[in-house]
Motif scaffolding. Structure first.
Motif, PDB file in Angstrom:
ATOM      1  N   SER A  46       1.053  -1.069  -0.149  1.00  0.00           N
ATOM      2  CA  SER A  46      -0.431   0.264  -0.202  1.00  0.00           C
ATOM      3  C   SER A  46       0.761   0.808   0.393  1.00  0.00           C
ATOM      4  CB  SER A  46      -0.809  -0.041   1.629  1.00  0.00           C
ATOM      5  OG  SER A  46      -1.682  -1.498   1.117  1.00  0.00           O
ATOM      6  N   PHE A  47       1.730   1.028   0.590  1.00  0.00           N
ATOM      7  CA  PHE A  47       2.767   2.781   0.899  1.00  0.00           C
ATOM      8  C   PHE A  47       3.524   2.277  -0.211  1.00  0.00           C
ATOM      9  CE2 PHE A  47       6.851   4.584   2.110  1.00  0.00           C
ATOM     10  CZ  PHE A  47       5.929   5.975   2.680  1.00  0.00           C
ATOM     11  N   PHE A  48       4.248   1.236  -1.321  1.00  0.00           N
ATOM     12  CA  PHE A  48       4.536   1.858  -2.516  1.00  0.00           C
ATOM     13  C   PHE A  48       3.473   2.079  -3.445  1.00  0.00           C
ATOM     14  CE2 PHE A  48       5.321  -0.112  -6.416  1.00  0.00           C
ATOM     15  CZ  PHE A  48       7.038   0.410  -6.916  1.00  0.00           C
ATOM     16  N   ILE A  49       2.264   2.014  -3.424  1.00  0.00           N
ATOM     17  CA  ILE A  49       1.432   2.021  -4.561  1.00  0.00           C
ATOM     18  C   ILE A  49       0.923   3.604  -4.019  1.00  0.00           C
ATOM     19  CG2 ILE A  49      -1.325   1.612  -5.342  1.00  0.00           C
ATOM     20  CD1 ILE A  49      -0.488  -0.715  -4.492  1.00  0.00           C
ATOM     21  N   HIS A  50       1.180   3.960  -2.696  1.00  0.00           N
ATOM     22  CA  HIS A  50       0.603   5.334  -2.597  1.00  0.00           C
ATOM     23  C   HIS A  50       1.681   6.449  -3.062  1.00  0.00           C
ATOM     24  CE1 HIS A  50      -0.815   9.101   0.238  1.00  0.00           C
ATOM     25  NE2 HIS A  50       0.439   9.195   0.431  1.00  0.00           N
ATOM     26  N   VAL A  51       2.768   6.330  -2.578  1.00  0.00           N
ATOM     27  CA  VAL A  51       3.953   6.872  -3.442  1.00  0.00           C
ATOM     28  C   VAL A  51       4.346   6.564  -4.369  1.00  0.00           C
ATOM     29  CG1 VAL A  51       6.395   6.617  -4.027  1.00  0.00           C
ATOM     30  CG2 VAL A  51       5.923   5.930  -1.702  1.00  0.00           C
ATOM     31  N   TRP A  52       3.991   6.002  -5.458  1.00  0.00           N
ATOM     32  CA  TRP A  52       4.129   5.663  -7.176  1.00  0.00           C
ATOM     33  C   TRP A  52       2.307   6.749  -7.701  1.00  0.00           C
ATOM     34  CZ3 TRP A  52       6.306   5.212 -11.964  1.00  0.00           C
ATOM     35  CH2 TRP A  52       5.343   5.081 -12.935  1.00  0.00           C
ATOM     36  N   SER A  53       1.783   6.810  -6.611  1.00  0.00           N
ATOM     37  CA  SER A  53       0.592   7.963  -7.029  1.00  0.00           C
ATOM     38  C   SER A  53       0.759   9.225  -6.682  1.00  0.00           C
ATOM     39  CB  SER A  53      -0.963   7.525  -5.953  1.00  0.00           C
ATOM     40  OG  SER A  53      -2.149   8.425  -5.732  1.00  0.00           O
ATOM     41  N   HIS A  54       1.802   9.130  -5.751  1.00  0.00           N
ATOM     42  CA  HIS A  54       2.236  11.122  -5.280  1.00  0.00           C
ATOM     43  C   HIS A  54       3.208  11.168  -6.822  1.00  0.00           C
ATOM     44  CE1 HIS A  54       4.642  14.451  -3.138  1.00  0.00           C
ATOM     45  NE2 HIS A  54       5.024  13.847  -3.679  1.00  0.00           N
ATOM     46  N   CYS A  71      12.293  14.068  -7.612  1.00  0.00           N
ATOM     47  CA  CYS A  71      11.855  14.204  -6.593  1.00  0.00           C
ATOM     48  C   CYS A  71      11.563  15.601  -6.109  1.00  0.00           C
ATOM     49  CB  CYS A  71      12.998  13.360  -5.416  1.00  0.00           C
ATOM     50  SG  CYS A  71      13.316  12.021  -5.695  1.00  0.00           S
ATOM     51  N   ASP A  72      10.429  15.368  -5.272  1.00  0.00           N
ATOM     52  CA  ASP A  72      10.091  16.896  -4.384  1.00  0.00           C
ATOM     53  C   ASP A  72      11.088  16.904  -2.951  1.00  0.00           C
ATOM     54  OD1 ASP A  72       8.168  15.059  -3.680  1.00  0.00           O
ATOM     55  OD2 ASP A  72       6.281  16.047  -4.570  1.00  0.00           O
ATOM     56  N   ASP A  73       9.885  18.020  -2.640  1.00  0.00           N
ATOM     57  CA  ASP A  73      10.581  17.521  -1.437  1.00  0.00           C
ATOM     58  C   ASP A  73       9.581  17.024  -0.015  1.00  0.00           C
ATOM     59  OD1 ASP A  73      11.946  19.594  -1.544  1.00  0.00           O
ATOM     60  OD2 ASP A  73      10.821  20.938  -0.891  1.00  0.00           O
ATOM     61  N   LYS A  74       8.718  17.054  -0.388  1.00  0.00           N
ATOM     62  CA  LYS A  74       8.358  15.067   0.380  1.00  0.00           C
ATOM     63  C   LYS A  74       8.561  13.642  -0.197  1.00  0.00           C
ATOM     64  CE  LYS A  74       3.175  14.245   1.167  1.00  0.00           C
ATOM     65  NZ  LYS A  74       2.251  13.944   1.078  1.00  0.00           N
ATOM     66  N   LEU A  75       8.986  13.564  -1.793  1.00  0.00           N
ATOM     67  CA  LEU A  75       9.948  12.158  -1.916  1.00  0.00           C
ATOM     68  C   LEU A  75      11.017  11.929  -0.773  1.00  0.00           C
ATOM     69  CD1 LEU A  75       8.908  10.060  -3.170  1.00  0.00           C
ATOM     70  CD2 LEU A  75       9.637  10.872  -5.405  1.00  0.00           C
ATOM     71  N   SER A  88      13.435   1.891 -10.824  1.00  0.00           N
ATOM     72  CA  SER A  88      13.709   0.159 -10.970  1.00  0.00           C
ATOM     73  C   SER A  88      14.807   0.603  -9.359  1.00  0.00           C
ATOM     74  CB  SER A  88      14.862  -0.352 -11.599  1.00  0.00           C
ATOM     75  OG  SER A  88      16.258   1.025 -11.646  1.00  0.00           O
ATOM     76  N   GLU A  89      14.977   1.608  -8.717  1.00  0.00           N
ATOM     77  CA  GLU A  89      15.136   1.555  -7.379  1.00  0.00           C
ATOM     78  C   GLU A  89      14.097   2.027  -6.364  1.00  0.00           C
ATOM     79  OE1 GLU A  89      19.059   3.959  -6.960  1.00  0.00           O
ATOM     80  OE2 GLU A  89      18.494   5.172  -8.285  1.00  0.00           O
ATOM     81  N   LEU A  90      13.240   2.569  -6.983  1.00  0.00           N
ATOM     82  CA  LEU A  90      11.959   3.041  -5.766  1.00  0.00           C
ATOM     83  C   LEU A  90      11.862   0.987  -4.693  1.00  0.00           C
ATOM     84  CD1 LEU A  90       9.307   4.759  -7.531  1.00  0.00           C
ATOM     85  CD2 LEU A  90      10.613   5.722  -5.744  1.00  0.00           C
ATOM     86  N   PRO A  91      10.850   0.429  -5.220  1.00  0.00           N
ATOM     87  CA  PRO A  91      11.017  -0.534  -4.567  1.00  0.00           C
ATOM     88  C   PRO A  91      12.111  -0.802  -3.537  1.00  0.00           C
ATOM     89  CG  PRO A  91      10.587  -1.792  -6.709  1.00  0.00           C
ATOM     90  CD  PRO A  91      11.675  -0.023  -7.038  1.00  0.00           C
ATOM     91  N   MET A  92      13.384  -0.943  -3.759  1.00  0.00           N
ATOM     92  CA  MET A  92      15.065  -1.644  -2.855  1.00  0.00           C
ATOM     93  C   MET A  92      14.723  -0.114  -2.248  1.00  0.00           C
ATOM     94  SD  MET A  92      19.306  -1.106  -3.677  1.00  0.00           S
ATOM     95  CE  MET A  92      18.664   0.580  -4.160  1.00  0.00           C
ATOM     96  N   LEU A  93      14.594   1.029  -2.281  1.00  0.00           N
ATOM     97  CA  LEU A  93      14.460   2.506  -1.440  1.00  0.00           C
ATOM     98  C   LEU A  93      13.185   2.430  -0.513  1.00  0.00           C
ATOM     99  CD1 LEU A  93      15.708   5.212  -4.099  1.00  0.00           C
ATOM    100  CD2 LEU A  93      17.310   4.867  -2.458  1.00  0.00           C
ATOM    101  N   ILE A  94      12.374   2.419  -0.964  1.00  0.00           N
ATOM    102  CA  ILE A  94      11.592   2.044   0.105  1.00  0.00           C
ATOM    103  C   ILE A  94      11.468   0.221   1.154  1.00  0.00           C
ATOM    104  CG2 ILE A  94       8.474   1.234  -0.053  1.00  0.00           C
ATOM    105  CD1 ILE A  94       8.474   3.493  -2.716  1.00  0.00           C
ATOM    106  N   LYS A  95      11.786  -0.264   0.669  1.00  0.00           N
ATOM    107  CA  LYS A  95      11.882  -1.851   1.164  1.00  0.00           C
ATOM    108  C   LYS A  95      13.158  -1.028   2.671  1.00  0.00           C
ATOM    109  CE  LYS A  95      13.946  -6.235   0.624  1.00  0.00           C
ATOM    110  NZ  LYS A  95      14.268  -7.043  -0.033  1.00  0.00           N
TER     111      LYS A  95
END
Length: 103
Positions: A46-54, A71-75, A88-95
């Motif tokens: 859900s968090f990954f989907i929230h990031v993608w939505s942002h 990336c904006d400041d929030k990201l 491709s880095e997103l999942p690793m950074l969120i993990k």
């Protein structure tokens, strides 16, 4: 695609623990709560989907290279302060924000 593959394997009974780690609710640390609009619990997926939505809502994909996210400041607050990341880095950074549970 990876989520779809995991879901298919889970339905076949091959990796239910991996899927459970993606969908189980966890308590979010304060920096992730701010990003998740104050929600205190959220699953990894859900968090990954929230990031993608942002990213999509704020049009943060690089117009010249859709594989890059500006990336904006929030990201930046959740992606280790990076100004630009590859998709491709997103999942690793969120993990990194979701610690592995002991068996």
């Amino acid at each position: 695609m990876v989520v779809g593959q995991l879901a298919r394997k889970a339905t076949l009974g091959e990796c239910p623990k991996k899927v459970a780690q993606l969908i189980d609710l966890v308590n979010l640390p304060s920096n992730l709560r701010e990003f998740a609009d104050g929600q205190s619990q959220m699953s990894h997926l859900s968090f990954f989907i929230h990031v993608w939505s942002h990213i999509k809502t704020h049009n943060l994909q690089d117009p010249n290279n859709k594989n890059l996210v500006n990336c904006d400041d929030k990201l930046k607050s959740i992606l280790l302060g990076k100004t630009q990341v590859e998709l491709s880095e997103l999942p690793m950074l969120i993990k990194h924000h979701f610690p592995r549970r002991s068996k």
